[in-house]
Structures are given as structure tokens and as C-alpha cells.
Design an enzyme around this catalytic site. Sequence first.
Site, mmCIF file in Angstrom:
data_model
loop_
_atom_site.group_PDB
_atom_site.id
_atom_site.type_symbol
_atom_site.label_atom_id
_atom_site.label_comp_id
_atom_site.label_asym_id
_atom_site.label_seq_id
_atom_site.Cartn_x
_atom_site.Cartn_y
_atom_site.Cartn_z
ATOM 1 N N CYS B 83 0.812 -1.231 0.000
ATOM 2 C CA CYS B 83 0.000 0.000 0.000
ATOM 3 C C CYS B 83 0.840 1.274 0.000
ATOM 4 O O CYS B 83 0.291 2.366 -0.191
ATOM 5 C CB CYS B 83 -0.931 0.008 1.202
ATOM 6 S SG CYS B 83 -1.557 -1.618 1.647
ATOM 7 N N HIS B 337 -9.054 3.351 -1.435
ATOM 8 C CA HIS B 337 -7.681 2.862 -1.279
ATOM 9 C C HIS B 337 -7.284 1.926 -2.414
ATOM 10 O O HIS B 337 -7.261 0.715 -2.251
ATOM 11 C CB HIS B 337 -7.570 2.165 0.087
ATOM 12 C CG HIS B 337 -6.202 1.669 0.416
ATOM 13 N ND1 HIS B 337 -5.038 2.220 -0.093
ATOM 14 C CD2 HIS B 337 -5.797 0.652 1.235
ATOM 15 C CE1 HIS B 337 -3.994 1.554 0.388
ATOM 16 N NE2 HIS B 337 -4.423 0.602 1.180
#
Lengths: 145, 388
Positions: B83, B337
Site C-alpha cells: 500500500c 484505497h
Amino acid sequence: MGKEKKKVDDRFKKFGTVTFTSITKINDFIDKLEQGKIMGTKCKECGLVFFPPRADCYQCFKSDMEWFEVTGKGKLISFSKLEFAPVGFGDDLPYAIALLDYGDYKVFGRIAGDVPEDEVEVGMEMVTVSNTLPSGQLNYVFQKA
Amino acid sequence: MGKVGIIGVGQSAFVRGYPGSIRELAFEGFKEGMQDAQITTKDIDASVICSAPEYDKQRSPAGVFAEYFGLTPQPTFYVETLCSSSSMGVRLAYSLIKAGLHDVIAVVGFQKMSEISSAESQERMGRGADIQWESPFGTMMPAYYAMYARAHMAKYGTTSDDLALIRVKAATYGQINEKAVYRKAVTFEMFSDPESPMSNPVASPLRVGDCCANADGSSCVIVANEEKAKALCKKPVWILGLGAASTAVNMAGRDMFTGLTVGEQAGEQAYKMAGVTAKDIDVAEVHDCFTIAEMMAYENLGFAKPGEGKELIKGKETYKEGSIPVNVDGGLLSKGHPIGATGGSQVRTIVLQLRGEAGEMQVKDPEIGLVHNIGGVGLYGNVTILGR
Ligand SMILES: [Zn+2]
């Protein structure tokens, strides 16, 4: 075992509900688990202790380990009960993952399915025991001490 | 050695089910970054492509994108730290420029998560953990962060209500961010309303409302050396500090469960390099993949003392008008996200804030901003400090 030298040693594929690893140098872990023992490794050279077990020591760069058994009580650091599961784990729901602190090392695993959630709290003492899943796969779970 | 600046930022809308291929998705962010910088592909002398690779059929997307972007024959390569991939991309661009190898680099992050089901996505994210020793127990990201939440609650008395307040804040700004995937309001009451999906348990103690929204998206950050930045850009934003850290992938190898060591360490490095402290930060983007992650970021970055993060959100200090505005673009919770695009999107938000171009989300006259981007369950951490 041992007779057919060419055979791939993939004992580790027995670990967990779904396994992602089959070949590792610490495959003996599975034999010990089948005997009901949860084992870590200790570097014979420098004494560093590893759980989960590993074949190689990063401190002295030796790869000469001896096994030690995870015994006694660990303190519950944290846990979480899952309501959703990754692909392949749905039949196990609900289950809780957790971490126990044994001082020199920690053990990550599941809380035994028969321990009621409302009896689990951070800081309580638990023990690690080997477990055979309905599919015949092996893992280890935490029981109340 | 000169400074390194950001001369252009771009982001696609973050959406569910992007109706196009990954190269087309990535192009949206890239195009906006190039148009923002008002430069041409001739001005770019290398590209860095960032994502988490498990979601795509395409192997090695860097070469494919470079061709689609018109960035051949310049060198291109791929960067992956889950991420935090595109924050790591910015760090690498900084170092390549400092080394004098390149003058202007396009950092493009992307992720198209919608091609696989939510359960498959969780399984892939779970494999960002230790596949030998932990994944076989049936782990997934929310459950790991839930363990941190439980430990934080046990040690500091943080409550699920405190965490819900963070989601309410995120949704406040998600509603005014046109690029956010989740544009609806979330009220505090929804968390105790069994009729609301927000209240559904995911992995105790975290509920649906505590978890970020998966999305498809892309982002772009154009990084340049001082000379080029001044020549090409009227309002360059300078990279003042960078920090990065890693830790044990398995929980058993860690010592702290009420915060993320990588966030703390990356923060300390970035503050030191920039010569600033937490008090100097005027606006921040932190990695709120889960509400507890934002709470821990407050404390790991020094916005609050350990255990006192809840006071910040209770006092609305991290709202736009507060003493330290955090995630006033909706954060990962509401903006969405798309793994590899997230860091670049966070950088974009701070750059727009420092340029005074954040529109309705604009914080009053910020001079120094911070980006905190975490990969995996606190496996990788990047902190970037930016200034006008
Ligand atoms: Zn050793």
C-alpha cells in the site's frame, strides 16, 4: 520416508487450513506437530531463539539449529474474531486469530473454537496445543491455561 | 546539492469497477499530472510505476505503461511495497534525482482491484502477511488491524466509539471530494444501528464502518531537480524530508501492538531531515486503511502522546479547522484505497493544500505538510514532508 531420495519433501503442505508453502528446510516441524509438539528453533552457535522456527540464523549466519518445545503459559497480547474469511477459509468461520507472548518469543495462531469469546481477554494466560482440522490438516490453537 | 521539488500532481477518480484496462486507468492519473505540470513527455527522463502486482494479469506493467504514456525510450521500472508503493516511488525518484541520474521523473501509482471479488482481494492482501506461518490460519488485513485496535483499547481505554468518530470525519470530507469513491455521509449513530451496514462486525472489534473502501484508481507525482522545478513550475512544492522503515512481517516478530514502529521510525527520520517537529505540520495525510490506523498515526507521528489520540478526534482537532487537520480529502476510508495509487494521491492532496488549490477542502494557509503511508500491516512505512 527417506528411502526414495528423489521424492520431494513437501511435508509442510499439511500446515493450516490452506497452505501456501510446501517445501522448507524446517519440514521436521510438521513431524513434531503430528506428535503433538509445537517446536521452535534455537541457534546452536549463538543461542538465539526463533518462533516460528527457522533454518538460518541472521545473527551469526550459521544454519545449525536445535529444536525446542513451546511449553507453559503465554500471555494473550491481542486477538480478533473474524466474521468474514479469505477464500478457502469460509468453512472455519467464525474463528479468532491471536498472539501469545512467551517472553523469549511469541506465538501467532488461533484461539481454540470451544473457548467462548466472552471468556477471552487481553492479558490472560493461555497454552498452545496442536490441533487437527476436519480436513486432516494440522495447526495449533490456544486454550485457556 | 540542490533541492528536489514536485512540479505536477494528478489523480484519477477513485471508483468501483473502472470501465477500462490498467494502462487506461494509469493514463488518467498520468495525464492529469502532466497537464498540472504543463510539460510534455520530452521533459520526463524516467518513469517509476508503482502498484501491488497480484491484482493484474499483466506482468511487469512498467514497460507497458511507458509505451502507452509516450515515455519510451526513457528508462522505466516498477516499485512495490504494497500500500505504500507510490510513496516509495517518490523516495526513489528523489534519490535518482539527487544522484544526478535524472532531472524529471514521473511516479505513477495504480491499482485496479475490481477484477477480483472482495474475498479474493482479502486473500491476496492476507498474503501480504507471512504466508508460511500466518496466512494458513486464515488471516486478513482487517483482522490484523483489529488486533492492534484491541491492544490499543486494552492499554489505553480507547473505544469503538472513538474509532467511529474518525470515520465520521473521513466521510465529512469524502462528501466534498469529487474524486472520492464513497461520497455519502456517515453518522456516529450508524455504528450502533443494526440496520446500517456500518455497524456490521468484520473482525472484532472492527466494523464495516472502520474499514476503507476498495477502489480502482491511479495517481501521478512529477518530481524534478531544483533547476528544472524552478524553470518549469510557478509553484513548486519541495520535498523537505523523507523517512522509510520496515519491520518483521509476522506478528510474532514484533514488540509493539499499540502503534506501528514503521510509522514512528519513518516519521522521526523525516522530521530530522526536514528540521521540523510535529508541531510544525500544518496539514497531514495519514494512512487510514482502518480507523485504528489513523488513531495510531496521530500517536506515532507525535500529533498526540501515546494513548491520547482519542482526545484529538474527540476535540475535532484533526478536522479542517482544528490544530492539526488530517485526511481532509476523505482519507483511505472515504476517498478509497487503490493500493498502489494511494501514496501518490496523498502527496497530491498535500501539494494542492500547500499551493492553496484544495478548493472546499483547503486548510488555512498551510506551509508544511506531511504524508504518512503504510504498506501491509505496518510492514513498510514511508513519511514524506513537503513545504512551499
Ligand atoms: Zn546464531
